[in-house]
Design a protein around this motif. Structure first.
Motif, PDB file in Angstrom:
ATOM      1  N   LYS A  58       5.077 -14.487  63.896  1.00  0.00           N
ATOM      2  CA  LYS A  58       3.502 -14.684  64.702  1.00  0.00           C
ATOM      3  C   LYS A  58       1.986 -15.144  63.867  1.00  0.00           C
ATOM      4  O   LYS A  58       1.402 -15.624  64.673  1.00  0.00           O
ATOM      5  CB  LYS A  58       2.841 -13.149  65.136  1.00  0.00           C
ATOM      6  N   ASN A  59       2.730 -15.044  62.265  1.00  0.00           N
ATOM      7  CA  ASN A  59       0.801 -16.040  61.862  1.00  0.00           C
ATOM      8  C   ASN A  59       0.960 -17.626  61.878  1.00  0.00           C
ATOM      9  O   ASN A  59       0.458 -18.126  62.078  1.00  0.00           O
ATOM     10  CB  ASN A  59       1.404 -15.584  60.450  1.00  0.00           C
ATOM     11  N   ASN A  60       2.787 -17.959  62.491  1.00  0.00           N
ATOM     12  CA  ASN A  60       2.713 -19.380  62.581  1.00  0.00           C
ATOM     13  C   ASN A  60       3.252 -19.501  63.866  1.00  0.00           C
ATOM     14  O   ASN A  60       4.140 -20.729  64.592  1.00  0.00           O
ATOM     15  CB  ASN A  60       3.649 -20.337  61.847  1.00  0.00           C
ATOM     16  N   ILE A  61       2.850 -18.747  65.171  1.00  0.00           N
ATOM     17  CA  ILE A  61       3.468 -18.890  66.256  1.00  0.00           C
ATOM     18  C   ILE A  61       3.190 -20.600  67.283  1.00  0.00           C
ATOM     19  O   ILE A  61       3.890 -20.784  68.393  1.00  0.00           O
ATOM     20  CB  ILE A  61       2.803 -17.625  67.377  1.00  0.00           C
ATOM     21  N   GLU A  62       2.357 -20.566  66.078  1.00  0.00           N
ATOM     22  CA  GLU A  62       1.714 -22.269  67.621  1.00  0.00           C
ATOM     23  C   GLU A  62       3.084 -23.097  67.413  1.00  0.00           C
ATOM     24  O   GLU A  62       2.918 -24.056  67.652  1.00  0.00           O
ATOM     25  CB  GLU A  62       0.612 -22.984  67.084  1.00  0.00           C
ATOM     26  N   VAL A 111       8.554 -22.745  57.388  1.00  0.00           N
ATOM     27  CA  VAL A 111       7.436 -21.433  57.263  1.00  0.00           C
ATOM     28  C   VAL A 111       7.464 -20.341  56.310  1.00  0.00           C
ATOM     29  O   VAL A 111       6.277 -20.028  55.706  1.00  0.00           O
ATOM     30  CB  VAL A 111       7.773 -21.176  58.567  1.00  0.00           C
ATOM     31  N   LEU A 112       8.629 -20.165  55.499  1.00  0.00           N
ATOM     32  CA  LEU A 112       9.548 -19.227  54.681  1.00  0.00           C
ATOM     33  C   LEU A 112       8.886 -19.966  53.632  1.00  0.00           C
ATOM     34  O   LEU A 112       9.758 -21.145  53.405  1.00  0.00           O
ATOM     35  CB  LEU A 112      10.378 -18.537  55.277  1.00  0.00           C
ATOM     36  N   LYS A 113       8.602 -19.241  52.092  1.00  0.00           N
ATOM     37  CA  LYS A 113       8.381 -19.786  50.926  1.00  0.00           C
ATOM     38  C   LYS A 113       9.061 -19.349  50.123  1.00  0.00           C
ATOM     39  O   LYS A 113       9.566 -17.865  49.907  1.00  0.00           O
ATOM     40  CB  LYS A 113       6.858 -20.361  50.862  1.00  0.00           C
ATOM     41  N   GLY A 114       9.253 -19.719  49.299  1.00  0.00           N
ATOM     42  CA  GLY A 114       9.859 -20.011  48.091  1.00  0.00           C
ATOM     43  C   GLY A 114      11.102 -19.739  47.186  1.00  0.00           C
ATOM     44  O   GLY A 114      12.061 -20.951  48.377  1.00  0.00           O
ATOM     45  N   THR A 115      11.379 -19.699  46.104  1.00  0.00           N
ATOM     46  CA  THR A 115      12.538 -20.581  45.948  1.00  0.00           C
ATOM     47  C   THR A 115      14.010 -19.722  46.331  1.00  0.00           C
ATOM     48  O   THR A 115      14.656 -20.781  47.017  1.00  0.00           O
ATOM     49  CB  THR A 115      12.966 -19.640  43.927  1.00  0.00           C
ATOM     50  N   LEU A 116      14.333 -18.710  46.798  1.00  0.00           N
ATOM     51  CA  LEU A 116      15.019 -17.669  47.544  1.00  0.00           C
ATOM     52  C   LEU A 116      15.441 -18.753  49.699  1.00  0.00           C
ATOM     53  O   LEU A 116      15.718 -18.895  49.825  1.00  0.00           O
ATOM     54  CB  LEU A 116      15.650 -16.133  48.201  1.00  0.00           C
ATOM     55  N   ALA A 117      14.273 -18.775  49.633  1.00  0.00           N
ATOM     56  CA  ALA A 117      13.647 -19.856  50.818  1.00  0.00           C
ATOM     57  C   ALA A 117      14.499 -20.953  51.298  1.00  0.00           C
ATOM     58  O   ALA A 117      14.860 -21.549  51.367  1.00  0.00           O
ATOM     59  CB  ALA A 117      12.530 -19.218  50.907  1.00  0.00           C
ATOM     60  N   VAL A 118      14.236 -21.765  49.911  1.00  0.00           N
ATOM     61  CA  VAL A 118      14.457 -22.826  49.853  1.00  0.00           C
ATOM     62  C   VAL A 118      16.285 -23.064  49.552  1.00  0.00           C
ATOM     63  O   VAL A 118      16.854 -23.207  50.469  1.00  0.00           O
ATOM     64  CB  VAL A 118      13.879 -23.769  48.722  1.00  0.00           C
TER      65      VAL A 118
END
Length: 351
Positions: A58-62, A111-118
Motif C-alpha cells: 500500500k505504501n508503494n501502490i503506484e 520494495v522489500l528491504k533487508g538481508t532476508l528479503a535480498v
C-alpha cells in the motif's frame, strides 16, 4: 523506538521458508489466465505477517499496475478455495487477498528491504529460471502451444528487465543530481541490484549492437520499433523466437520474412498461427529466399527516405547464444536489386 518501528509486522521468530521448485509449484495458481502467487504466501516467504506485507504494498501502490497485482473477486476466492484445499486463504480476513504476477514479483523485490528479503528474492529468481529452463529443454514433453506461451512470456520478462537496466545506466548522472528529491520512487541502486541478479552475463543473451554491448532482445526490439512503414527480415533460419522478437513492431507496419526455413528448430504452422492469435495487430507475410542467401539482414522502410539496413551476424532465433554483432550498413543502394528480386519469390509454406 526506531528499531521497534522497523521490525513491526515482521514475524518475531522467523522460520526461513526454503524457496524451491516444489514449493513454487504448490503455491502458483492460474487466475485470469496468468500464473500468480497469493499475498499470504509471499508474506510467509519474506518473513512478514500478511497485514504488514500488504501495508508495504500500500505504501508503494503506484509501482503495482493491474498486470503486476490485482485483488481477487469473491467468486475467484471461492473458486480457488474449492479447487485448492491447501491454499493460504484466511476465513477471518475482511478483505479479499491480493495476488502477484511474475512481473509483480520483480517489482516487489525493489520494495522489500533487508538481508532476508535480498536472500529470498534471489532464490525466487533462480528458481523461476530453473523451472523455465527445464520446460524449454524438454519441449517434447509438452505441447507446442504451451512452449510458445512460455517463450513469449520469458522473452517479455527478460526484455523488460534488460530495458530497465539499460535505462538505469543512461540516466545515472541525471538521477544523481536530483536524488535528494526522489523520496517515493525506486532508486537506481534499488533496481540495479535486482536487475543484475536476474539478467547476468552468464545468460548468453548478449551481442554487439553498433559497437555497444547489448541484450539481444533489446537490440532487436530497438531496431524493429523504429520502423514506420515496413520491416523486411532476410534469414534462412527462423523459429518461434524470430516471431517473438518482432512483437514490438509498431502497429500498421508490414512485416515480411524472407526465408527457406531450414535447420533445426524451424518454424511450424501451428506456432505461426498461435502467435498471430496472440498478437492479432501484427501484419506478417512470408516468402522464400530461393536458397541463395547466407547472411542475414534487416531492412526498415524499404523504398522511403527513411530506409535503413542492418547486417546481422546470427539469426535472431539464436541471437546471443554465441558472440555476434549487428551493424548498420549506410550503403543502402546496393540492396535495391536484391530486395526487388526477393519480392517476386513464392510464398513460404510452413510445415
Amino acid at each position: 523506538m526506531a528499531a521497534k518501528k522497523e521490525t513491526e509486522g515482521k514475524i518475531s521468530e522467523i522460520a526461513i521458508v526454503e524457496v524451491n521448485e516444489k514449493m513454487l509449484r504448490e503455491r502458483l495458481y492460474e487466475i485470469r489466465g496468468v500464473k500468480v502467487m497469493l499475498d499470504a504466501d509471499l508474506a510467509e516467504i519474506y518473513g512478514y505477517t500478511t497485514k504488514a506485507f500488504n501495508q508495504q504494498i500500500k505504501n508503494n501502490i503506484e509501482k503495482f499496475d493491474d498486470d503486476f497485482m490485482f485483488e481477487l473477486s469473491d467468486e475467484e476466492v471461492e473458486d480457488l478455495r474449492s479447487k485448492n484445499l491447501t491454499a493460504n486463504l484466511s476465513s477471518k480476513s475482511r478483505y479479499n487477498p491480493h495476488v502477484f504476477t511474475e512481473q509483480g514479483l520483480y517489482m516487489l523485490m525493489t520494495v522489500l528491504k533487508g538481508t532476508l528479503a535480498v536472500r529470498q528474492s534471489k532464490s525466487l529468481i533462480r528458481t523461476f529460471k530453473k523451472m523455465k529452463d527445464y520446460i524449454l529443454d524438454n519441449q517434447a514433453l509438452i505441447g507446442q502451444r504451451e512452449v510458445m506461451q512460455l517463450s513469449i512470456q520469458t522473452a517479455e520478462n527478460t526484455s523488460e528487465i534488460s530495458k530497465l537496466r539499460m535505462d538505469i545506466g543512461s540516466v545515472e548522472k541525471q538521477m544523481s543530481d536530483v536524488m535528494d528529491q526522489l523520496n517515493d520512487v525506486v532508486t537506481k541502486s534499488d533496481l540495479a541490484d535486482m536487475m543484475n541478479s536476474f539478467v547476468s552475463d552468464e545468460d548468453n543473451g548478449w551481442l554487439m549492437y553498433n559497437t555497444k554491448y547489448c541484450s539481444a532482445d533489446v537490440a532487436y526490439s530497438s531496431i524493429y520499433s523504429q520502423a514506420k512503414k515496413s520491416v523486411y527480415l532476410v534469414d534462412n533460419y527462423i523459429g518461434l523466437r524470430t516471431l517473438v522478437m518482432l512483437k514490438n513492431t509498431p502497429a500498421g507496419v508490414d512485416i515480411k520474412l524472407f526465408s527457406d526455413n531450414v535447420g533445426n528448430g524451424k518454424l511450424h504452422n501451428v506456432e505461426y498461427n498461435d502467435f498471430l492469435r496472440e498478437y492479432p495487430g501484427l501484419r506478417i507475410t512470408m516468402q522464400y529466399t530461393g536458397g541463395v542467401f547466407h547472411d542475414r539482414f534487416i531492412v526498415l522502410d524499404h523504398g522511403t527516405k527513411n530506409e535503413r539496413v542492418f547486417l546481422c551476424g546470427a539469426s535472431s532465433k539464436d541471437a546471443g547464444a554465441r558472440i555476434t554483432s549487428i551493424v548498420e550498413d549506410y550503403g543502402i543502394q546496393k540492396y535495391a536489386p536484391i530486395i526487388k528480386k526477393l519480392l517476386t519469390n513464392a510464398v513460404l509454406v510452413l510445415p
